[in-house]
Design an enzyme around this catalytic site. Structure first.
Site, mmCIF file in Angstrom:
data_model
loop_
_atom_site.group_PDB
_atom_site.id
_atom_site.type_symbol
_atom_site.label_atom_id
_atom_site.label_comp_id
_atom_site.label_asym_id
_atom_site.label_seq_id
_atom_site.Cartn_x
_atom_site.Cartn_y
_atom_site.Cartn_z
ATOM 1 N N ASP A 283 35.807 35.979 -57.918
ATOM 2 C CA ASP A 283 36.965 36.090 -57.025
ATOM 3 C C ASP A 283 37.801 34.818 -57.028
ATOM 4 O O ASP A 283 38.886 34.774 -56.458
ATOM 5 C CB ASP A 283 36.474 36.399 -55.595
ATOM 6 C CG ASP A 283 37.610 36.717 -54.631
ATOM 7 O OD1 ASP A 283 38.619 37.289 -55.089
ATOM 8 O OD2 ASP A 283 37.513 36.391 -53.440
ATOM 9 N N SER B 37 42.701 39.102 -51.022
ATOM 10 C CA SER B 37 42.184 40.235 -51.784
ATOM 11 C C SER B 37 41.896 41.401 -50.853
ATOM 12 O O SER B 37 41.368 41.226 -49.748
ATOM 13 C CB SER B 37 40.942 39.825 -52.573
ATOM 14 O OG SER B 37 40.242 38.803 -51.926
ATOM 15 N N GLN C 142 40.622 43.804 -59.155
ATOM 16 C CA GLN C 142 40.910 43.495 -57.757
ATOM 17 C C GLN C 142 42.373 43.811 -57.456
ATOM 18 O O GLN C 142 43.233 43.611 -58.307
ATOM 19 C CB GLN C 142 40.671 42.005 -57.503
ATOM 20 C CG GLN C 142 40.999 41.543 -56.128
ATOM 21 C CD GLN C 142 40.651 40.067 -55.883
ATOM 22 O OE1 GLN C 142 41.547 39.255 -55.755
ATOM 23 N NE2 GLN C 142 39.372 39.746 -55.828
HETATM 24 C C1 LIG Z 1 41.071 32.676 -51.808
HETATM 25 C C2 LIG Z 1 40.853 33.796 -52.793
HETATM 26 C C3 LIG Z 1 41.191 35.153 -52.316
HETATM 27 C C4 LIG Z 1 40.332 35.536 -51.163
HETATM 28 O O1 LIG Z 1 39.184 35.320 -51.165
HETATM 29 S S1 LIG Z 1 41.051 36.341 -49.842
HETATM 30 C C5 LIG Z 1 39.692 36.596 -48.762
HETATM 31 C C6 LIG Z 1 39.172 37.980 -48.803
HETATM 32 N N1 LIG Z 1 40.107 38.945 -48.310
HETATM 33 C C7 LIG Z 1 40.464 38.973 -46.985
HETATM 34 O O2 LIG Z 1 40.094 38.152 -46.155
HETATM 35 C C8 LIG Z 1 41.328 40.115 -46.567
HETATM 36 C C9 LIG Z 1 40.743 40.756 -45.330
HETATM 37 N N2 LIG Z 1 41.585 41.824 -44.876
HETATM 38 C C10 LIG Z 1 42.584 41.609 -44.024
HETATM 39 O O3 LIG Z 1 42.793 40.520 -43.511
HETATM 40 C C11 LIG Z 1 43.430 42.792 -43.709
HETATM 41 O O4 LIG Z 1 42.863 43.938 -44.245
HETATM 42 C C12 LIG Z 1 44.831 42.627 -44.279
HETATM 43 C C13 LIG Z 1 44.817 42.422 -45.763
HETATM 44 C C14 LIG Z 1 45.533 41.441 -43.647
HETATM 45 C C15 LIG Z 1 45.546 43.900 -43.911
HETATM 46 O O5 LIG Z 1 46.660 43.613 -43.311
HETATM 47 P P1 LIG Z 1 47.427 44.402 -42.212
HETATM 48 O O6 LIG Z 1 47.087 45.823 -42.126
HETATM 49 O O7 LIG Z 1 48.817 44.081 -42.514
HETATM 50 O O8 LIG Z 1 46.764 43.683 -40.969
HETATM 51 P P2 LIG Z 1 47.400 43.104 -39.676
HETATM 52 O O9 LIG Z 1 48.271 44.099 -39.066
HETATM 53 O O10 LIG Z 1 46.228 42.576 -38.925
HETATM 54 O O11 LIG Z 1 48.290 41.856 -40.179
HETATM 55 C C16 LIG Z 1 47.733 40.714 -40.727
HETATM 56 C C17 LIG Z 1 48.820 39.673 -40.850
HETATM 57 O O12 LIG Z 1 49.829 40.142 -41.745
HETATM 58 C C18 LIG Z 1 51.086 40.232 -41.057
HETATM 59 N N3 LIG Z 1 51.786 41.395 -41.531
HETATM 60 C C19 LIG Z 1 51.374 42.661 -41.494
HETATM 61 N N4 LIG Z 1 52.277 43.466 -42.053
HETATM 62 C C20 LIG Z 1 53.285 42.664 -42.464
HETATM 63 C C21 LIG Z 1 54.508 42.889 -43.118
HETATM 64 N N5 LIG Z 1 54.874 44.132 -43.466
HETATM 65 N N6 LIG Z 1 55.301 41.855 -43.397
HETATM 66 C C22 LIG Z 1 54.946 40.598 -43.061
HETATM 67 N N7 LIG Z 1 53.778 40.324 -42.428
HETATM 68 C C23 LIG Z 1 52.982 41.342 -42.134
HETATM 69 C C24 LIG Z 1 50.715 40.355 -39.602
HETATM 70 O O13 LIG Z 1 51.728 39.904 -38.781
HETATM 71 C C25 LIG Z 1 49.521 39.423 -39.514
HETATM 72 O O14 LIG Z 1 49.927 38.077 -39.507
HETATM 73 P P3 LIG Z 1 49.213 37.001 -38.571
HETATM 74 O O15 LIG Z 1 47.763 37.005 -38.960
HETATM 75 O O16 LIG Z 1 49.402 37.496 -37.189
HETATM 76 O O17 LIG Z 1 49.915 35.709 -38.866
#
Ligand SMILES: CCCC(=O)SCCNC(=O)CCNC(=O)[C@H](O)C(C)(C)COP(=O)(O)OP(=O)(O)OC[C@H]1O[C@@H](n2cnc3c(N)ncnc32)[C@H](O)[C@@H]1OP(=O)(O)O
Length: 325
Positions: free
Chosen positions: A239, A260, A310
């Site tokens: 990842d 992701s 991914q």
């Molecule tokens: C470093 C290498 C890569 C990695 O390892 S990443 C780590 C593993 N993956 C993760 O942690 C992802 C976990 N999943 C998630 O956090 C959620 O499923 C995910 C992806 C945010 C889904 O998002 P949403 O359904 O949008 O969730 P939410 O409503 O809680 O919003 C989260 C933040 O996004 C923003 N957002 C949502 N829709 C948006 C839009 N259309 N335009 C702009 N911003 C938007 C929302 O305001 C929120 O922001 P904030 O956290 O309040 O600052």
């Protein structure tokens, strides 16, 4: 995790010339991935607790850590003659670095050849990751093919990310903002080593193809023989810097939010995650605030060890001037 070898594994002729069999490793320098990150605490039957080591600047847990730990939990519930061949995960909530993660394993099915486990990673009473992992007994087959590994310089002829950063830092015309960014990168204690095949250009102005190649291995010694553990380490490694491949064509945008969404992986054969593997990453598509990335982890002898896919959310904003990193 218990130790078990697949055919052709430790002690087989192909392992005799392995760099690990020589005294190239300081065996006291055990990989922190093994001693800490993937060393889950057992709380009850099929219930584990995992702690964190490296946390990205985003202050959400690193996805590879959660996937690797989920695979450890799943693998602990299958017998020694079964090996992970695939996993499919959704990251449903951001992981909180302030508390540990609980891993709850459901023994979905035990078959004659294949066994499936479902793992839920939980924080604050809510799932942060759902993962399905499938295991198989060793089964030979006359059907065998793979792509050919790209021809690239060997890791001994390339610089590590840290060496490259020191090189950039020595440039007299380096902007203060870039210097700060590079120093922050240096302070990262990522438990994996990386040697980019095409080091990022100091001042990248033009977009590049959404493809990248780098050699990667776990820091420290793991040792041969425990294939279950090497798969869990590879899940962690896979990842890292993966989703960034989708941003390569867009130097004039920077990611405001990237994470992701899902991660899938297929393990093809035995490998050592503490030996250099070539990670070939490409992004065939981006759109709809998402990017798709695909990767192949090659053993340095040209054998395809694992494949990954991914999709991630990519919300970007234009940069005022081209990136200096
Ligand atoms: C470093 C290498 C890569 C990695 O390892 S990443 C780590 C593993 N993956 C993760 O942690 C992802 C976990 N999943 C998630 O956090 C959620 O499923 C995910 C992806 C945010 C889904 O998002 P949403 O359904 O949008 O969730 P939410 O409503 O809680 O919003 C989260 C933040 O996004 C923003 N957002 C949502 N829709 C948006 C839009 N259309 N335009 C702009 N911003 C938007 C929302 O305001 C929120 O922001 P904030 O956290 O309040 O600052």
């Amino acid at each position: 995790m218990s130790t078990c070898n697949q055919p052709g594994g430790a002690g087989s002729p192909e392992d005799e010339n392995s760099e690990s069999s020589a005294a190239q490793y300081n065996q006291d320098l055990k990989s922190v991935l093994v001693t800490s990150v993937l060393n889950l605490e057992k709380l009850d039957v099929d219930l584990y607790r995992g702690t964190h080591h490296w946390v990205p600047r985003t202050q959400r847990l690193f996805g590879g850590q959660i996937v690797g730990q989920a695979l450890v939990a799943a693998a602990n519930s299958v017998s020694d003659n079964l090996f992970a061949h695939s996993l499919h995960c959704y990251f449903v909530r951001a992981g909180d670095p302030k508390v540990p993660v609980l891993y709850q394993v459901d023994r979905t099915r035990d078959g004659r050849s294949f066994t499936v486990r479902s793992v839920k990673a939980i924080q604050h009473g809510q799932p942060i990751l759902i993962c399905q992992a499938s295991f198989q007994i060793v089964q030979p087959s006359p059907l065998q093919h793979q792509f050919t590994m790209p021809v690239v310089p060997q890791p001994e002829d390339l610089l590590t990310v840290e060496e490259l950063i020191h090189l950039y830092l020595s440039k007299p015309d380096l902007a203060e903002k870039s210097r700060q960014g590079l120093n922050k990168l240096l302070a990262n204690e990522v438990p994996i080593e990386i040697k980019p095949v095409q080091p990022p250009h100091f001042q990248r102005i033009a977009g590049a193809e959404p493809k990248k190649l780098f050699w990667v291995r776990a820091r420290g010694y793991i040792g041969e023989g425990n294939m279950k553990l090497h798969c869990c380490v590879a899940a962690y490694v896979s990842d890292f810097a993966f989703l960034g491949t989708a941003l390569l064509p867009y130097p004039n945008f920077r990611a405001q939010f990237s994470a992701s969404l899902d991660h899938a992986m297929w393990f093809h054969t035995i490998f050592r995650s503490d030996e250099w593997m070539l990670y070939e990453c490409e992004s065939p598509w981006a759109g709809g605030s998402r990017g798709l990335v695909q990767g192949r982890l090659w053993r340095r002898d040209g054998v395809l060890a694992a494949s990954c896919s991914q999709e991630g959310v990519l919300r970007v904003k234009p940069v005022a001037e081209p990136s200096k990193l």
